[in-house]
Design an enzyme around this catalytic site. Structure first.
Site, PDB file in Angstrom:
ATOM      1  N   ARG A  58       0.812  -1.214   0.000  1.00 22.20           N
ATOM      2  CA  ARG A  58       0.000   0.000   0.000  1.00 22.20           C
ATOM      3  C   ARG A  58       0.844   1.263   0.000  1.00 22.20           C
ATOM      4  O   ARG A  58       0.360   2.327  -0.391  1.00 22.20           O
ATOM      5  CB  ARG A  58      -0.995  -0.041   1.169  1.00 22.20           C
ATOM      6  CG  ARG A  58      -2.165  -0.954   0.876  1.00 22.20           C
ATOM      7  CD  ARG A  58      -3.043  -1.119   2.074  1.00 22.20           C
ATOM      8  NE  ARG A  58      -2.668  -2.244   2.896  1.00 22.20           N
ATOM      9  CZ  ARG A  58      -2.908  -2.345   4.201  1.00 22.20           C
ATOM     10  NH1 ARG A  58      -3.496  -1.359   4.834  1.00 22.20           N
ATOM     11  NH2 ARG A  58      -2.565  -3.424   4.868  1.00 22.20           N
ATOM     12  N   GLU A  95       1.315  -4.618  13.144  1.00 19.30           N
ATOM     13  CA  GLU A  95       0.185  -4.807  14.068  1.00 19.30           C
ATOM     14  C   GLU A  95      -0.277  -6.258  14.065  1.00 19.30           C
ATOM     15  O   GLU A  95      -0.720  -6.768  15.075  1.00 19.30           O
ATOM     16  CB  GLU A  95      -0.969  -3.852  13.704  1.00 19.30           C
ATOM     17  CG  GLU A  95      -2.024  -3.752  14.797  1.00 19.30           C
ATOM     18  CD  GLU A  95      -3.249  -2.934  14.422  1.00 19.30           C
ATOM     19  OE1 GLU A  95      -3.369  -2.511  13.262  1.00 19.30           O
ATOM     20  OE2 GLU A  95      -4.106  -2.752  15.303  1.00 19.30           O
TER      21      GLU A  95
HETATM   22  O1  LIG Z   1       2.813   0.332  11.527  1.00 13.48           O
HETATM   23  P1  LIG Z   1       2.760  -1.171  11.307  1.00 13.48           P
HETATM   24  O2  LIG Z   1       2.281  -1.912  12.524  1.00 13.48           O
HETATM   25  O3  LIG Z   1       4.031  -1.701  10.765  1.00 13.48           O
HETATM   26  O4  LIG Z   1       1.621  -1.458  10.243  1.00 13.48           O
HETATM   27  C1  LIG Z   1       1.416  -0.665   9.102  1.00 13.48           C
HETATM   28  C2  LIG Z   1       1.685  -1.409   7.842  1.00 13.48           C
HETATM   29  O5  LIG Z   1       0.758  -2.489   7.712  1.00 13.48           O
HETATM   30  C3  LIG Z   1       0.189  -2.460   6.407  1.00 13.48           C
HETATM   31  O6  LIG Z   1       0.921  -3.169   5.487  1.00 13.48           O
HETATM   32  P2  LIG Z   1       0.890  -4.776   5.357  1.00 13.48           P
HETATM   33  O7  LIG Z   1       2.153  -5.313   5.961  1.00 13.48           O
HETATM   34  O8  LIG Z   1      -0.399  -5.305   5.857  1.00 13.48           O
HETATM   35  O9  LIG Z   1       1.078  -5.032   3.817  1.00 13.48           O
HETATM   36  P3  LIG Z   1       0.310  -4.594   2.489  1.00 13.48           P
HETATM   37  O10 LIG Z   1       0.610  -3.130   2.279  1.00 13.48           O
HETATM   38  O11 LIG Z   1       0.972  -5.462   1.489  1.00 13.48           O
HETATM   39  O12 LIG Z   1      -1.169  -4.843   2.657  1.00 13.48           O
HETATM   40  C4  LIG Z   1       0.185  -0.982   6.062  1.00 13.48           C
HETATM   41  O13 LIG Z   1       0.084  -0.778   4.668  1.00 13.48           O
HETATM   42  C5  LIG Z   1       1.488  -0.506   6.638  1.00 13.48           C
HETATM   43  O14 LIG Z   1       2.571  -0.692   5.744  1.00 13.48           O
HETATM   44  N1  LIG Z   2      -5.610  -1.525  11.460  1.00  9.24           N
HETATM   45  C1  LIG Z   2      -5.061  -1.551  10.248  1.00  9.24           C
HETATM   46  N2  LIG Z   2      -5.788  -1.231   9.154  1.00  9.24           N
HETATM   47  C2  LIG Z   2      -5.215  -1.246   7.930  1.00  9.24           C
HETATM   48  N3  LIG Z   2      -3.935  -1.560   7.721  1.00  9.24           N
HETATM   49  C3  LIG Z   2      -3.182  -1.877   8.776  1.00  9.24           C
HETATM   50  N4  LIG Z   2      -1.888  -2.224   8.887  1.00  9.24           N
HETATM   51  C4  LIG Z   2      -1.616  -2.440  10.186  1.00  9.24           C
HETATM   52  N5  LIG Z   2      -2.693  -2.249  10.933  1.00  9.24           N
HETATM   53  C5  LIG Z   2      -3.700  -1.892  10.080  1.00  9.24           C
END
Ligand SMILES: O=P(O)(O)OC[C@H]1O[C@H](OP(=O)(O)OP(=O)(O)O)[C@H](O)[C@@H]1O
Ligand SMILES: Nc1ncnc2[nH]cnc12
Length: 170
Positions: A58, A95
């Site tokens: 993302r 998270e």
């Molecule tokens: O602050 P944090 O606890 O590290 O979480 C935030 C991250 O989690 C999500 O990515 P995700 O790893 O789910 O991957 P994606 O973007 O491929 O969906 C979001 O896009 C952030 O990059």
């Molecule tokens: N609560 C949340 N919603 C969407 N993306 C996330 N990545 C980590 N935590 C998330």
């Protein structure tokens, strides 16, 4: 424009207890998407930015239009095994899981002024690793910016000393 109203919130995804902030609904609305990127670019207008760095996946959705708006380059940080050239890597927790992130060794030149961009700040693990990778390559992180910040997870605590911006807060 009320950008927060464009975010769809799904409870208990991907795990029970997680309140998932879904940006796809905002991105489907061209006017809202453009406004969000414009507002994210605002604090950096007039500053020289060499590269925006965004973590998979993302971070690409937010980082590439932001780079375009700022006329800077874009460099992807990817999950392990996706980048074809030589990489440096960092392990991180988020998270709802943990993973390894990598960046091409030549994605950042020493002294480059870098903005790290992602859709969402939760615990801060993803972005802290991304900042660490940029700095390992000699880049200077001049800003860290998010569309969404989950303030109740205190991710900012992992990013003390950096200029942090977020548009939508929960
Ligand atoms: O602050 P944090 O606890 O590290 O979480 C935030 C991250 O989690 C999500 O990515 P995700 O790893 O789910 O991957 P994606 O973007 O491929 O969906 C979001 O896009 C952030 O990059
Ligand atoms: N609560 C949340 N919603 C969407 N993306 C996330 N990545 C980590 N935590 C998330």
């Amino acid at each position: 424009m009320d950008l927060k109203s464009k975010i769809r919130v799904i409870e208990d995804f991907p795990h029970e207890g997680i309140s998932f902030k879904d940006i796809t609904t905002l991105m489907q609305d061209g006017v809202a998407f453009k406004e969000a990127i414009k507002q994210m670019a605002e604090p950096f207008k007039g500053q020289h930015v060499d590269v925006v760095v965004g973590p998979e996946a993302r971070g690409f959705l937010i980082g590439t239009p932001l780079a375009y708006e700022l006329t800077s380059g874009f460099a992807p940080v990817r999950k392990s095994g996706k980048l074809p050239y030589e990489v440096v890597e960092a392990n991180y927790e988020l998270e709802y899981g943990k993973d390894t992130l990598q960046i091409h060794k030549d994605a950042i030149r020493p002294g480059d002024k870098v903005i790290v961009a992602d859709d969402l700040l939760a615990t801060g693990g993803t972005v802290k690793s991304t900042v660490d990778l940029v700095e390992e390559l000699g880049g200077e992180v001049i800003g860290v910016t998010f569309l969404i910040e989950l303030t109740y997870l205190n991710g900012k605590d992992k990013l003390t000393g950096y200029d942090i911006n977020s548009l939508i807060k929960y």
